[in-house]
Design a protein around this motif. Structure first.
Motif, short mmCIF file in Angstrom:
data_model
loop_
_atom_site.label_atom_id
_atom_site.label_comp_id
_atom_site.label_asym_id
_atom_site.label_seq_id
_atom_site.Cartn_x
_atom_site.Cartn_y
_atom_site.Cartn_z
N SER A 223 0.83 -1.21 0.00
CA SER A 223 0.00 0.00 0.00
C SER A 223 0.86 1.26 0.00
CB SER A 223 -0.93 0.01 1.21
OG SER A 223 -0.21 0.17 2.42
N LEU A 224 2.03 1.20 0.64
CA LEU A 224 2.93 2.34 0.61
C LEU A 224 3.44 2.60 -0.81
CD1 LEU A 224 5.05 1.87 3.87
CD2 LEU A 224 3.26 3.55 3.44
N LEU A 225 3.76 1.52 -1.51
CA LEU A 225 4.19 1.67 -2.90
C LEU A 225 3.08 2.30 -3.75
CD1 LEU A 225 6.23 -1.48 -4.03
CD2 LEU A 225 6.99 0.90 -3.91
N ILE A 226 1.87 1.79 -3.58
CA ILE A 226 0.73 2.31 -4.36
C ILE A 226 0.48 3.77 -4.01
CG2 ILE A 226 -1.76 2.09 -4.71
CD1 ILE A 226 -1.41 -0.92 -4.30
N LEU A 227 0.59 4.10 -2.73
CA LEU A 227 0.41 5.49 -2.31
C LEU A 227 1.45 6.39 -2.96
CD1 LEU A 227 -0.64 7.82 -0.64
CD2 LEU A 227 0.61 6.90 1.33
N LEU A 228 2.69 5.94 -2.98
CA LEU A 228 3.75 6.74 -3.58
C LEU A 228 3.51 6.91 -5.08
CD1 LEU A 228 6.18 8.04 -2.24
CD2 LEU A 228 7.58 6.16 -3.07
N ILE A 229 3.01 5.87 -5.72
CA ILE A 229 2.71 5.93 -7.16
C ILE A 229 1.60 6.95 -7.43
CG2 ILE A 229 1.76 4.64 -9.11
CD1 ILE A 229 3.18 2.15 -7.88
N ASN A 230 0.53 6.90 -6.63
CA ASN A 230 -0.57 7.84 -6.82
C ASN A 230 -0.17 9.26 -6.48
OD1 ASN A 230 -2.79 6.24 -7.74
ND2 ASN A 230 -2.91 5.30 -5.72
N TRP A 231 0.69 9.40 -5.49
CA TRP A 231 1.13 10.73 -5.09
C TRP A 231 2.00 11.37 -6.17
CZ3 TRP A 231 4.42 12.17 -0.17
CH2 TRP A 231 4.10 13.48 0.21
N ARG A 232 2.87 10.55 -6.75
CA ARG A 232 3.74 11.08 -7.82
C ARG A 232 2.91 11.41 -9.06
NH1 ARG A 232 9.33 11.10 -8.98
NH2 ARG A 232 9.49 12.70 -10.58
N GLY A 233 1.86 10.64 -9.31
CA GLY A 233 0.97 10.94 -10.42
C GLY A 233 1.57 10.57 -11.77
N GLY A 234 0.98 11.13 -12.81
CA GLY A 234 1.40 10.83 -14.17
C GLY A 234 0.22 10.38 -15.00
N PRO A 235 0.47 9.90 -16.22
CA PRO A 235 -0.61 9.40 -17.06
C PRO A 235 -1.38 8.28 -16.36
CG PRO A 235 1.42 9.61 -18.32
CD PRO A 235 1.79 9.83 -16.90
N PRO A 236 -2.71 8.30 -16.41
CA PRO A 236 -3.51 7.29 -15.71
C PRO A 236 -3.12 5.85 -16.06
CG PRO A 236 -4.91 9.05 -16.50
CD PRO A 236 -3.56 9.30 -17.08
N GLU A 237 -2.83 5.61 -17.34
CA GLU A 237 -2.47 4.24 -17.74
C GLU A 237 -1.17 3.79 -17.07
OE1 GLU A 237 -2.34 3.95 -21.95
OE2 GLU A 237 -4.50 4.34 -22.23
N ARG A 238 -0.21 4.70 -16.97
CA ARG A 238 1.06 4.37 -16.33
C ARG A 238 0.87 4.11 -14.84
NH1 ARG A 238 5.00 7.23 -13.63
NH2 ARG A 238 7.12 6.37 -13.76
N VAL A 239 0.08 4.97 -14.19
CA VAL A 239 -0.19 4.80 -12.77
C VAL A 239 -0.87 3.45 -12.53
CG1 VAL A 239 -1.55 5.66 -10.83
CG2 VAL A 239 -0.30 7.26 -12.29
#
Length: 397
Positions: A87-103
């Motif tokens: 969940s920490l990894l996913i949180l960091l991914i969502n926080w960093r953002g970017g193209p929806p498909e990449r996220v």
């Protein structure tokens, strides 16, 4: 030790509730359930709280007794810790953002890695011979036991990978951002380093010591748990600070503006026809301020037919003569005109034959700044019936 762990879990759970219940500061902001960043933050913090609850000796004993399986709390805790790492990894991914498909792709990859890891933890425990219940020193007691050894190393490696990755990302991303976001990243970095050094290295050292015939169990039982609690709290503060502090500051300012609008509302509120929302003790300052602002504008519109330019002009000349700036004189003159209009409306007098077409400064600017200026000037305005006579009598608050 259970009390300390439960306290950390309570703080984390409270943080998740506060973030989830955080009101939207703008109308276009998505609700909590539709905001991936809010959801992932709440999930990560909640899982962190559950990890602490599950790892407490009292909880472990209760789980073991309930299931009838000695040390069943171990795979439960380690599986929960692995889910927390994911969940920490996913949180960091969502926080960093970017193209929806990449996220979305990165999130699925994270789940694809940690899902099998959680399954492996459960399978290894089922294959191991761990009949002696250990509530505080399971990692070191079973460090040499087949399958249990692999399970312990596996959950530690999974958690280490996440914390190292978080530290690296925080350092790189911190160079690109400023303000609260950079402060949050620094807190996350400190928490990750503290977790690696205070929790993981102590665990690794104690386990390896058992492999080599030494006893350093105190590192695993006495040092690692409080360090893990402190690291989790610091990381959570890093995630929450950039999201909650701006809203908290906005509501604090809103509360101040709400109070400063009191003199204006007490003078014109009787003519407002804006529907009043149901009274709720939990209604936040921004919501209260918005209702008061709308209601005051409605009242000003209703009082416009009573505006008398002669009162405003005399008050303006008096304010300029008293040494006020043109803007201060304008606001003071508007307050005098508004006070006189409110008195006429309260006395149920007829509107003026030739009402003023003048627009108040407060209606020309956005936000509450103009209304606050008018409210403060109104608090110092002499009563309307004496303004016409040229005398001065303070209007009661």
């Amino acid at each position: 030790m259970s009390l300390v762990v439960y306290l950390a879990a309570g703080v984390l759970a409270l943080s998740a509730v506060v973030l989830f219940r955080r009101p939207r500061t703008v109308l276009r902001e998505p609700s909590a359930l539709r905001n991936p960043l809010t959801v992932s933050t709440c999930v990560a913090i909640t899982l962190g709280a559950l990890v602490f609850v599950c790892s407490a000796p009292m909880t472990l004993a209760a789980v073991n007794d309930l299931t009838g399986i000695p040390n069943f709390g171990a795979p439960l805790t380690y599986g929960m810790l692995s889910a927390y790492s994911c969940s920490l990894l996913i949180l960091l991914i969502n926080w960093r953002g970017g193209p929806p498909e990449r996220v979305r792709r990165l999130v699925l990859r994270s789940i694809a890695v940690y899902g099998p890891l959680i399954v492996a933890v459960v399978v290894l425990f089922a294959l191991a011979d761990a009949d002696t219940e250990r509530l505080t020193d399971l990692d070191t007691y079973y460090a040499d036991t087949p399958y249990m050894r692999e399970m312990i190393v596996l959950y530690l490696l999974g958690h280490s990978a996440v914390m190292v990755a978080m530290a690296v990302v925080c350092v790189r991303w911190g160079r690109e951002v400023t303000g609260l976001l950079r402060t949050g990243l620094r807190l996350i970095f400190i928490g990750a380093v503290l977790d690696v050094a205070g929790f993981q290295l102590t665990k690794y050292t104690a386990v390896v010591a058992r492999w080599t015939g030494h006893d350093l169990d105190f590192l695993s039982t006495s040092i690692a748990p409080p360090m893990a609690s402190l690291a989790a709290l610091i990381c959570s503060a890093g995630f929450l600070l950039p999201r909650l502090l701006p809203a908290a500051v906005a509501h604090w300012r809103g509360l101040g503006d709400y109070r400063r609008l009191g003199p204006l509302w007490s003078r014109v509120g009787f003519v407002s026809t804006a529907p009043k929302p149901p009274a709720s003790w939990w209604q936040l300052p921004q919501a209260r301020l918005h209702w008061r602002e709308v209601s005051i504008h409605d009242a000003l519109l209703a009082l416009a037919p009573y505006f008398d330019d002669r009162i405003r002009e005399r008050a303006y000349a008096a304010a300029v003569g008293a040494g006020r700036t043109p803007h201060e004189a304008r606001v003071a003159a508007e307050a005098a005109m508004l006070d006189a209009a409110a008195c006429r409306a309260a006395a149920r007098e007829e509107p003026l034959d030739r009402p003023s077409a003048y627009r108040l400064h407060a209606t020309e600017v956005s936000g509450t700044g103009g209304l606050v200026e008018l409210a403060q000037a109104l608090a110092r305005t002499p009563a309307a019936d004496t303004v016409r006579e040229g005398t001065v009598r303070a209007f009661p608050g």
